[in-house]
Scaffold this motif. Structure first.
Motif, PDB file in Angstrom:
ATOM      1  N   GLY A   3       0.820  -1.199   0.000  1.00  0.00           N
ATOM      2  CA  GLY A   3       0.000   0.000   0.000  1.00  0.00           C
ATOM      3  C   GLY A   3       0.852   1.247   0.000  1.00  0.00           C
ATOM      4  O   GLY A   3       2.059   1.207  -0.194  1.00  0.00           O
ATOM      5  N   PHE A   4       0.217   2.378   0.233  1.00  0.00           N
ATOM      6  CA  PHE A   4       0.932   3.639   0.159  1.00  0.00           C
ATOM      7  C   PHE A   4       0.625   4.551   1.326  1.00  0.00           C
ATOM      8  O   PHE A   4       0.937   5.715   1.315  1.00  0.00           O
ATOM      9  CB  PHE A   4       0.651   4.359  -1.158  1.00  0.00           C
ATOM     10  N   GLY A   5       0.008   4.051   2.363  1.00  0.00           N
ATOM     11  CA  GLY A   5      -0.169   4.801   3.585  1.00  0.00           C
ATOM     12  C   GLY A   5      -1.255   5.858   3.569  1.00  0.00           C
ATOM     13  O   GLY A   5      -1.169   6.821   4.306  1.00  0.00           O
ATOM     14  N   HIS A  43      -9.390   9.767   4.856  1.00  0.00           N
ATOM     15  CA  HIS A  43      -9.205  10.769   3.799  1.00  0.00           C
ATOM     16  C   HIS A  43      -9.571  10.249   2.416  1.00  0.00           C
ATOM     17  O   HIS A  43      -9.521  10.998   1.446  1.00  0.00           O
ATOM     18  CB  HIS A  43      -7.755  11.255   3.782  1.00  0.00           C
ATOM     19  N   LYS A  44      -9.938   8.991   2.332  1.00  0.00           N
ATOM     20  CA  LYS A  44     -10.260   8.392   1.043  1.00  0.00           C
ATOM     21  C   LYS A  44     -11.502   9.055   0.440  1.00  0.00           C
ATOM     22  O   LYS A  44     -12.554   9.127   1.081  1.00  0.00           O
ATOM     23  CB  LYS A  44     -10.495   6.897   1.204  1.00  0.00           C
ATOM     24  N   GLY A  45     -11.372   9.570  -0.755  1.00  0.00           N
ATOM     25  CA  GLY A  45     -12.489  10.186  -1.461  1.00  0.00           C
ATOM     26  C   GLY A  45     -12.674  11.666  -1.199  1.00  0.00           C
ATOM     27  O   GLY A  45     -13.570  12.282  -1.778  1.00  0.00           O
ATOM     28  N   LEU A  46     -11.849  12.274  -0.362  1.00  0.00           N
ATOM     29  CA  LEU A  46     -12.026  13.696  -0.048  1.00  0.00           C
ATOM     30  C   LEU A  46     -11.741  14.594  -1.251  1.00  0.00           C
ATOM     31  O   LEU A  46     -12.445  15.581  -1.467  1.00  0.00           O
ATOM     32  CB  LEU A  46     -11.122  14.114   1.116  1.00  0.00           C
ATOM     33  N   PHE A  47     -10.711  14.258  -2.027  1.00  0.00           N
ATOM     34  CA  PHE A  47     -10.400  15.106  -3.174  1.00  0.00           C
ATOM     35  C   PHE A  47     -11.456  14.963  -4.264  1.00  0.00           C
ATOM     36  O   PHE A  47     -11.820  15.946  -4.915  1.00  0.00           O
ATOM     37  CB  PHE A  47      -9.001  14.806  -3.720  1.00  0.00           C
ATOM     38  N   THR A  48     -11.982  13.773  -4.436  1.00  0.00           N
ATOM     39  CA  THR A  48     -13.074  13.571  -5.396  1.00  0.00           C
ATOM     40  C   THR A  48     -14.283  14.398  -4.981  1.00  0.00           C
ATOM     41  O   THR A  48     -14.927  15.050  -5.813  1.00  0.00           O
ATOM     42  CB  THR A  48     -13.452  12.083  -5.465  1.00  0.00           C
ATOM     43  N   GLY A  61      -6.795  22.375  -7.996  1.00  0.00           N
ATOM     44  CA  GLY A  61      -6.454  22.033  -6.620  1.00  0.00           C
ATOM     45  C   GLY A  61      -5.041  22.439  -6.256  1.00  0.00           C
ATOM     46  O   GLY A  61      -4.773  22.904  -5.147  1.00  0.00           O
ATOM     47  N   LYS A  62      -4.122  22.290  -7.201  1.00  0.00           N
ATOM     48  CA  LYS A  62      -2.729  22.683  -6.938  1.00  0.00           C
ATOM     49  C   LYS A  62      -2.581  24.194  -6.823  1.00  0.00           C
ATOM     50  O   LYS A  62      -1.653  24.672  -6.182  1.00  0.00           O
ATOM     51  CB  LYS A  62      -1.810  22.160  -8.042  1.00  0.00           C
ATOM     52  N   ASN A  63      -3.482  24.951  -7.419  1.00  0.00           N
ATOM     53  CA  ASN A  63      -3.438  26.414  -7.351  1.00  0.00           C
ATOM     54  C   ASN A  63      -4.285  26.972  -6.211  1.00  0.00           C
ATOM     55  O   ASN A  63      -4.414  28.188  -6.086  1.00  0.00           O
ATOM     56  CB  ASN A  63      -3.889  27.028  -8.674  1.00  0.00           C
ATOM     57  N   SER A  64      -4.844  26.103  -5.389  1.00  0.00           N
ATOM     58  CA  SER A  64      -5.687  26.528  -4.280  1.00  0.00           C
ATOM     59  C   SER A  64      -4.850  27.193  -3.186  1.00  0.00           C
ATOM     60  O   SER A  64      -3.659  26.923  -3.035  1.00  0.00           O
ATOM     61  CB  SER A  64      -6.411  25.312  -3.701  1.00  0.00           C
ATOM     62  N   LYS A  65      -5.498  28.049  -2.405  1.00  0.00           N
ATOM     63  CA  LYS A  65      -4.829  28.682  -1.269  1.00  0.00           C
ATOM     64  C   LYS A  65      -4.828  27.764  -0.047  1.00  0.00           C
ATOM     65  O   LYS A  65      -4.047  27.965   0.868  1.00  0.00           O
ATOM     66  CB  LYS A  65      -5.514  30.000  -0.920  1.00  0.00           C
ATOM     67  N   ASN A  66      -5.691  26.774  -0.043  1.00  0.00           N
ATOM     68  CA  ASN A  66      -5.789  25.829   1.065  1.00  0.00           C
ATOM     69  C   ASN A  66      -4.695  24.765   0.897  1.00  0.00           C
ATOM     70  O   ASN A  66      -4.675  24.025  -0.081  1.00  0.00           O
ATOM     71  CB  ASN A  66      -7.169  25.185   1.065  1.00  0.00           C
ATOM     72  N   THR A  67      -3.793  24.671   1.872  1.00  0.00           N
ATOM     73  CA  THR A  67      -2.665  23.747   1.749  1.00  0.00           C
ATOM     74  C   THR A  67      -3.103  22.286   1.758  1.00  0.00           C
ATOM     75  O   THR A  67      -2.462  21.445   1.121  1.00  0.00           O
ATOM     76  CB  THR A  67      -1.638  23.975   2.872  1.00  0.00           C
ATOM     77  N   HIS A  68      -4.180  21.972   2.449  1.00  0.00           N
ATOM     78  CA  HIS A  68      -4.666  20.592   2.465  1.00  0.00           C
ATOM     79  C   HIS A  68      -5.144  20.174   1.078  1.00  0.00           C
ATOM     80  O   HIS A  68      -4.885  19.055   0.633  1.00  0.00           O
ATOM     81  CB  HIS A  68      -5.780  20.424   3.498  1.00  0.00           C
ATOM     82  N   VAL A  69      -5.807  21.072   0.384  1.00  0.00           N
ATOM     83  CA  VAL A  69      -6.279  20.781  -0.969  1.00  0.00           C
ATOM     84  C   VAL A  69      -5.086  20.621  -1.913  1.00  0.00           C
ATOM     85  O   VAL A  69      -5.082  19.736  -2.767  1.00  0.00           O
ATOM     86  CB  VAL A  69      -7.238  21.891  -1.471  1.00  0.00           C
ATOM     87  N   VAL A  70      -4.057  21.438  -1.735  1.00  0.00           N
ATOM     88  CA  VAL A  70      -2.861  21.321  -2.569  1.00  0.00           C
ATOM     89  C   VAL A  70      -2.217  19.956  -2.365  1.00  0.00           C
ATOM     90  O   VAL A  70      -1.804  19.302  -3.333  1.00  0.00           O
ATOM     91  CB  VAL A  70      -1.854  22.454  -2.244  1.00  0.00           C
ATOM     92  N   ARG A  71      -2.139  19.497  -1.128  1.00  0.00           N
ATOM     93  CA  ARG A  71      -1.555  18.189  -0.841  1.00  0.00           C
ATOM     94  C   ARG A  71      -2.381  17.067  -1.447  1.00  0.00           C
ATOM     95  O   ARG A  71      -1.832  16.106  -1.997  1.00  0.00           O
ATOM     96  CB  ARG A  71      -1.419  17.992   0.663  1.00  0.00           C
ATOM     97  N   MET A  72      -3.712  17.181  -1.360  1.00  0.00           N
ATOM     98  CA  MET A  72      -4.573  16.159  -1.958  1.00  0.00           C
ATOM     99  C   MET A  72      -4.421  16.139  -3.475  1.00  0.00           C
ATOM    100  O   MET A  72      -4.385  15.079  -4.095  1.00  0.00           O
ATOM    101  CB  MET A  72      -6.039  16.396  -1.578  1.00  0.00           C
TER     102      MET A  72
END
Length: 69
Positions: free
Chosen positions: A10-12, A17-22, A41-52
């Motif tokens: 797996g990948f940890g 968090h499964k499905g949150l970005f979808t 998502g990569k251009n978002s100001k929210n760092t959690h969204v950028v990571r997802m």
């Protein structure tokens, strides 16, 4: 068995968090996780969204998907 001989399966991904970005993509008008949604998502100001989004990009382009060419 030595620690170096163990294989990590797996990948940890945290199961919570499964499905949150979808879900985020669908809330913002995308049909799912598309290249356009990942870019937004990569251009978002929210760092959690950028990571997802970064994880989704890596999963889409670098992971070995079974049964797909």
């Amino acid at each position: 068995m030595k620690r170096s001989q163990k294989t990590k399966k797996g990948f940890g991904l945290n199961p919570a968090h499964k499905g949150l970005f979808t879900k985020w993509c669908k809330q913002h008008g995308y049909g799912g996780v598309t290249d356009e949604c990942i870019r937004a998502g990569k251009n978002s100001k929210n760092t959690h969204v950028v990571r997802m989004a970064t994880f989704a990009d890596n999963a889409k382009h670098k992971f070995k998907h079974k049964g797909k060419k």
